[in-house]
Motif scaffolding. Structure first.
Motif, PDB file in Angstrom:
ATOM      1  N   LEU A   1     -64.323 -13.330 -80.471  1.00 59.47           N
ATOM      2  CA  LEU A   1     -63.789 -11.935 -79.467  1.00 59.47           C
ATOM      3  C   LEU A   1     -64.165 -12.582 -78.085  1.00 59.47           C
ATOM      4  N   SER A   2     -63.398 -12.715 -77.137  1.00 58.78           N
ATOM      5  CA  SER A   2     -63.832 -12.922 -75.833  1.00 58.78           C
ATOM      6  C   SER A   2     -62.921 -12.042 -75.018  1.00 58.78           C
ATOM      7  N   GLY A   3     -63.221 -12.244 -73.444  1.00 63.41           N
ATOM      8  CA  GLY A   3     -62.539 -11.752 -72.350  1.00 63.41           C
ATOM      9  C   GLY A   3     -63.428 -10.568 -71.705  1.00 63.41           C
ATOM     10  N   PHE A   4     -64.555 -10.665 -72.091  1.00 66.24           N
ATOM     11  CA  PHE A   4     -65.450  -9.880 -71.324  1.00 66.24           C
ATOM     12  C   PHE A   4     -66.787 -10.372 -71.023  1.00 66.24           C
ATOM     13  N   TYR A   5     -67.778  -9.655 -70.133  1.00 61.35           N
ATOM     14  CA  TYR A   5     -68.925 -10.374 -69.643  1.00 61.35           C
ATOM     15  C   TYR A   5     -70.217 -10.187 -70.613  1.00 61.35           C
ATOM     16  N   THR A   6     -71.132 -11.011 -70.206  1.00 59.83           N
ATOM     17  CA  THR A   6     -72.494 -10.981 -70.615  1.00 59.83           C
ATOM     18  C   THR A   6     -73.033  -9.456 -70.858  1.00 59.83           C
TER      19      THR A   6
ATOM     20  N   ASN B   1     -70.960 -16.318 -66.659  1.00 55.04           N
ATOM     21  CA  ASN B   1     -71.130 -15.014 -67.170  1.00 55.04           C
ATOM     22  C   ASN B   1     -69.921 -14.088 -68.089  1.00 55.04           C
ATOM     23  N   TRP B   2     -69.320 -15.073 -68.545  1.00 53.95           N
ATOM     24  CA  TRP B   2     -68.279 -14.899 -69.549  1.00 53.95           C
ATOM     25  C   TRP B   2     -68.729 -15.223 -70.860  1.00 53.95           C
ATOM     26  N   VAL B   3     -68.222 -14.280 -71.869  1.00 47.85           N
ATOM     27  CA  VAL B   3     -68.842 -14.343 -73.224  1.00 47.85           C
ATOM     28  C   VAL B   3     -67.792 -14.691 -74.156  1.00 47.85           C
ATOM     29  N   ALA B   4     -67.995 -15.359 -75.392  1.00 48.30           N
ATOM     30  CA  ALA B   4     -67.056 -15.859 -76.432  1.00 48.30           C
ATOM     31  C   ALA B   4     -67.960 -15.447 -77.749  1.00 48.30           C
ATOM     32  N   ALA B   5     -67.876 -14.508 -78.381  1.00 49.95           N
ATOM     33  CA  ALA B   5     -68.816 -14.168 -79.508  1.00 49.95           C
ATOM     34  C   ALA B   5     -68.097 -14.269 -80.938  1.00 49.95           C
ATOM     35  N   LYS B   6     -68.913 -14.861 -81.824  1.00 45.44           N
ATOM     36  CA  LYS B   6     -68.563 -14.883 -83.279  1.00 45.44           C
ATOM     37  C   LYS B   6     -69.246 -13.989 -84.088  1.00 45.44           C
ATOM     38  N   TYR B   7     -68.281 -13.292 -84.748  1.00 43.51           N
ATOM     39  CA  TYR B   7     -68.924 -12.260 -85.816  1.00 43.51           C
ATOM     40  C   TYR B   7     -68.175 -12.429 -87.264  1.00 43.51           C
TER      41      TYR B   7
ATOM     42  N   GLU C   1     -71.685 -18.770 -73.586  1.00 42.40           N
ATOM     43  CA  GLU C   1     -71.677 -18.017 -72.418  1.00 42.40           C
ATOM     44  C   GLU C   1     -70.936 -19.343 -71.593  1.00 42.40           C
ATOM     45  N   ARG C   2     -70.421 -18.686 -70.380  1.00 43.12           N
ATOM     46  CA  ARG C   2     -69.832 -19.720 -69.405  1.00 43.12           C
ATOM     47  C   ARG C   2     -69.534 -18.792 -68.075  1.00 43.12           C
TER      48      ARG C   2
END
Length: 278
Positions: free
Chosen positions: A240-245, A270-276, A267-268
């Motif tokens: 998931l990405s498209g959102f802030y820290t 202040n943007w985040v890409a998370a793995k679930y 993190e880059r």
């Protein structure tokens, strides 16, 4: 689509960082589709049919006293936007092994050479969220996997998954221009096994995937997460990405409620890409 009329806004932002990223995110929430960042300015594009003179009235970033914005706007034809993009687009190298370039750029020796013409679509690799999602995919073993690229834009994430060995890939975007553009880019990269669809989360009914990629804004992610969880195979991965820290806790809590376990995030700016994982 060649006669589509867009409104082009030119914003001058001071100081530019991180205000330009915040501005782009809020503009995306109200319907702006594409952006070009210049040294001092941000160009933003929206279809005239989705635009009104009052469209900027409720953008919090423009009222933030820490930043100073000036802007103007004009109508622009699609082909003029393409010329603007060609003048500004530079090739991108991700982790030294993946290159995102236009047809008019020369290639270099990399493992994954992706050729795109984004036109009015999001996803050139320049934006932090796309860049991090490409990094996540490069770190995953997707060989033989079924993949969904939700909110696919140019189709670049689906294309990389295909180059890394995924065998069944669906790319979905609600925007007609993104749908048409992704089809072109899939063909351009000889990824004819990628199926491109125009639509929303309703298209997931009855489908299952080993990997789901969704680079969309926070509110859409929160609304659509139950559908992603339902469509994810046991042992599957959700990116998931498209959102802030500061939004990561909210997103993770929603995933936890759906029995999805947080594994890590990138993190880059202040943007985040998370793995679930399921």
């Amino acid at each position: 689509m060649s006669d589509t009329v867009y409104i082009e806004y030119r914003f001058t932002v001071k100081p530019k960082d991180p205000a330009s990223d915040l501005l782009i995110a809020e503009l995306g929430e109200v319907g702006f589709e594409s952006f070009v960042e210049e040294e001092d300015d941000v160009l933003a594009y929206i279809q005239k049919t989705d635009w009104s003179k009052a469209i900027l009235e409720d953008l919090p970033i423009l009222e933030n006293p820490r930043y100073k914005f000036t802007f103007d706007y004009k109508e622009i034809e699609q082909e003029n936007w393409n010329a603007t993009w060609e003048q500004n687009f530079q090739p991108i190298i991700v982790d030294d092994i993946c290159m995102i370039r236009a047809p008019f750029h020369e290639t270099i020796n990399v493992d994954y050479d992706i050729v795109i013409e984004p036109k009015m679509s999001f996803g050139t690799g320049h934006h932090e969220t796309t860049h991090m999602m490409l990094q996540h995919i490069l770190q995953l073993d997707v060989k033989g996997k079924t993949v969904l690229d939700m909110g696919s834009g140019t189709g670049v994430l689906a294309i990389l998954a295909g180059m890394r060995g995924a065998t069944t890939i669906d790319a979905i975007d609600i925007d007609n221009w993104c749908y048409l553009n992704a089809k072109e880019n899939v063909e351009r990269n000889n990824m004819d096994f990628i199926s491109v669809y125009e639509g929303d989360v309703a298209l997931l009914e009855g489908k299952k995937y080993d990997l789901i990629i969704a680079n969309i804004n926070r509110n859409i992610l929160l609304a659509d997460l139950p559908s992603y969880a339902k469509s994810l195979n046991s042992g599957g991965t959700l990116l998931l990405s498209g959102f802030y820290t500061e939004d990561l806790g909210m997103i993770t809590q929603k995933c936890t409620d759906l029995a999805l376990k947080f594994e890590k995030n990138l993190e880059r700016n202040n943007w985040v890409a998370a793995k679930y994982v399921n």
